[in-house]
Design a protein around this motif. Sequence first.
Motif, PDB file in Angstrom:
ATOM      1  N   TYR A 115     -12.022 -18.647  -2.848  1.00 22.86           N
ATOM      2  CA  TYR A 115     -11.580 -18.588  -4.241  1.00 22.86           C
ATOM      3  C   TYR A 115     -10.053 -18.695  -4.276  1.00 22.86           C
ATOM      4  N   LYS A 116      -9.513 -18.960  -5.473  1.00 22.68           N
ATOM      5  CA  LYS A 116      -8.055 -19.166  -5.582  1.00 22.68           C
ATOM      6  C   LYS A 116      -7.452 -18.248  -6.652  1.00 22.68           C
ATOM      7  N   CYS A 117      -7.854 -16.978  -6.660  1.00 21.67           N
ATOM      8  CA  CYS A 117      -7.323 -16.069  -7.675  1.00 21.67           C
ATOM      9  C   CYS A 117      -5.803 -16.054  -7.528  1.00 21.67           C
ATOM     10  N   CYS A 162      -3.730 -13.267  -5.513  1.00 17.66           N
ATOM     11  CA  CYS A 162      -4.299 -12.726  -4.278  1.00 17.66           C
ATOM     12  C   CYS A 162      -3.776 -13.407  -3.005  1.00 17.66           C
ATOM     13  N   ILE A 195      -5.241 -12.644   0.010  1.00 19.04           N
ATOM     14  CA  ILE A 195      -6.254 -12.497   1.062  1.00 19.04           C
ATOM     15  C   ILE A 195      -6.666 -13.827   1.705  1.00 19.04           C
ATOM     16  N   VAL A 227     -14.956  -9.889   2.621  1.00 12.85           N
ATOM     17  CA  VAL A 227     -13.930 -10.188   1.626  1.00 12.85           C
ATOM     18  C   VAL A 227     -14.606 -10.614   0.322  1.00 12.85           C
TER      19      VAL A 227
HETATM   20  S1  SF4 Z   1     -10.423 -12.100  -2.032  1.00 20.71           S
HETATM   21 FE1  SF4 Z   1      -8.804 -12.652  -3.463  1.00 20.71          FE
HETATM   22  S2  SF4 Z   1      -9.128 -14.843  -3.859  1.00 20.71           S
HETATM   23 FE2  SF4 Z   1     -11.017 -14.019  -3.003  1.00 20.71          FE
HETATM   24  S3  SF4 Z   1     -12.265 -13.438  -4.774  1.00 20.71           S
HETATM   25 FE3  SF4 Z   1     -11.161 -11.632  -4.091  1.00 20.71          FE
HETATM   26  S4  SF4 Z   1      -9.340 -11.607  -5.371  1.00 20.71           S
HETATM   27 FE4  SF4 Z   1     -10.164 -13.685  -5.475  1.00 20.71          FE
END
Ligand code: SF4
Length: 445
Positions: free
Chosen positions: A157-159, A162, A164, A199
């Motif tokens: 994902y590309k929040c 974030c 991570i 994660v």
């Molecule tokens: S780890 Fe980060 S990028 Fe991945 S879903 Fe969670 S908040 Fe979004």
Amino acid sequence: MRSMKKKVAFYTLGCKLNFSETSTIARSFTGLGYEQVDFEQKADIYVINTCSVTENADKRFKTIVRKAQKQNPDAFLIAVGCYAQLKPEELAAVDGVDLVLGATEKFKITDYLSDLSKNDMGVVHSCEIQEADFYVGSYSLGDRTRAFLKVQDGCDYKCTYCTIPLARGISRSDTLDNVLKNAAEIAGQGIREIVLTGVNIGDYGKGEFGNKKHEHTFFELVQALDRVEGVERLRISSIEPNLLRDETIAFVARSRTFVPHFHIPLQSGSNAVLKRMKRRYLRELYEERVAHVKRTMPHACIGVDVIVGFPGETEEEFLETYHFLNELDISYLHVFTYSERANTEAERMPNPVPMKIRNKRSKMLRGLSVKKRRAFYESQLGTYRTVLFEGENKGGYIHGFTENYVKVKAPWDPALVNTLHRIELTRIDEDGLVRFDFIPESITA
Ligand code: SF4
């Protein structure tokens, strides 16, 4: 006669995933004959497993390094984990640090122990995160009552807030067989509760065999784990709302081992903010997921992650979040105050919210969380639940959690440690914890 074994001590910052990995790394040391000691004790090697989400991660790290140096100024000090992957040079420059290992090297740590002499400047063995595309399994064994079982790593994902994915790489999963083997091993140690961690565990199955395909789904993982001999309780640590499927909810409701507790990150109750965060849902989906869980399991516990003070968050958008959560049938909140992270999209966004306002909003949501938890506990009074007692004598009391995450307390009794008992929840005491009566036909002593 003083044991000639070299002593090693560990300190873990951050999430359940980090704790499971530290425990696995520790076993690679003891497997080579090292003696594991507490971090407060004198050791020859100190390993700090770092986190990139923790606020003031850098200050925390330096404090922990100084603590180790005070124990033994000649000790060899190693930094691993997400912060070590993101800022290896920064950690290597901290006085006392000898070695910094990135995401691909942390599990090979025992290959770096041939020379434990102190270095003026920490030596870095790191990598481009793209190279961290392989999977290493892990689970924690430190706590007698519950174990954190890693099933997935990384995230696609590309929040926008974030780091991570930058610290842990692409989404990849353990093989189903290996997860089942680890679960059986944990149960074989007499540990009664396994917490599935990763994660983005709802994405389980992706990259199981080193490719981008989904070999299995999270639902298949849940079904398979439910059949593992000796496993008594399984808890899902956290799952994205858009990955919490109806069939998983229905299965948990009738399953032998999975407990009715869902921790579902929301982050904001404002669709405008969710879009700026690049989350993969809007509040309507979240609301519908919560309603579906509560329809299927009215006694289920629902925990929520929420971020306050995201760039550009107006007072109206914050109040949208507040009222949305206030209306929602949820049980508690984990409130995070937004803090800029290097190399994230959000870091470059306009209209940062002044820290004073971020803290004010955080305080308001923490107040709401206390109210929600109390209301949830009150809704459970008079019901029969099963508690798993923990192992620590805290001020003459033993604590435990029911399957639906109600925290209970009783006078300390060592015979209760790590046992499951049927109880009736009776009242909430002055500490906000729940008191109970034992039900005679307790399940297992
Ligand atoms: S780890 Fe980060 S990028 Fe991945 S879903 Fe969670 S908040 Fe979004």
